[in-house]
Write an enzyme that holds these catalytic residues in place. Structure first.
Site: not given
Length: 248
Positions: A155, A159
């Site tokens: 993640y 990002k």
């Protein structure tokens, strides 16, 4: 209030949470909004909220990580409404796990939805915006892309990738009057963050100087501002909405 009258916006990951709030806020500011997601029932709920503002709305259920599906969606919006002024890349998922236990599938799925979709959607709308010589691309990143987080290697990488990608396309597209900015939310109260264990939620709350969780509307308000003419001299920036959790 930012005026988006006459503008056309696309919002991905719009079936709930931040995406739904952004879609509704864009419509309240005067934009017609095309919403994207995979859950048709939840998309319909967002479409109803957008329609209640009096603006036009389109719903597109698709796999946002597939190039052909994205291209067809973007072409459908342009053919129906004549232009595309705003692209909000918000679609995102989590597949958390420590690196020694993380599967390739968990890595690949997060990268496909969170990062590849931003590339696909931005590429598709950039061609249209370049001909218009105007447009705004707003990518929803996360403070985790700035600081990392144990158990979220996939993640945080996705990002962080969004942030670097945003800066690159901001430089590429500026000469055509197309702006690209990233928003990095902190702890925003959504269905996704509700899955975080209670003890970790408390620890995160203790680290927020403002002493509260954010709301999807907090992110939506900034997205509307970045989409409008009042932010015409802002591009290539990463703006955190985190209650002071991260200070740069």
């Amino acid at each position: 209030m930012t005026d988006l009258q006459g503008k056309i916006a696309i919002v991905t990951g719009a079936s709930g949470g931040i995406g739904q709030a952004v879609a509704v806020a864009m419509a309240e500011a005067g934009a017609d909004v095309a919403i994207c997601g995979q859950n048709q029932e939840r998309l319909a709920a967002t479409a109803e909220k957008v329609a209640a503002t009096g603006r036009r709305v389109q719903s597109h259920a698709l796999n946002i990580s597939q190039a052909e599906s994205v291209q067809k969606m973007v072409e459908a919006v342009q053919q129906s409404w004549g232009r595309i002024d705003i692209m909000v890349n918000n679609a995102g998922i989590t597949r958390d796990g420590l690196i020694i236990r993380m599967s390739e599938q968990d890595w690949d799925e997060v990268m496909a939805v969170n990062l590849k979709s931003v590339f696909l959607c931005s590429r598709a709308v950039a061609r249209i915006m370049m001909k218009q010589r105007a447009g705004a691309i707003i990518n929803i990143s996360s403070i985790i892309g700035l600081i990392g987080n144990p158990g979220q290697g996939n993640y945080s990488a996705s990002k962080g990738g969004i942030i670097s990608f945003t800066k690159s396309i901001a430089r590429e597209l500026a000469s055509r009057n197309i702006r690209a900015n990233a928003i990095a939310p902190g702890f925003i109260a959504t269905a996704m963050t509700e899955k975080i264990p209670e003890d970790l939620q408390k620890k995160m709350l203790d680290s927020i100087p403002l002493g509260r969780y954010g709301k999807p509307e907090d992110v939506a308000d900034l997205a509307v501002f970045l989409a409008g003419d009042r932010s015409s001299y802002i591009t290539g920036q990463v703006i955190s909405i985190c209650g002071g959790m991260v200070m740069q």
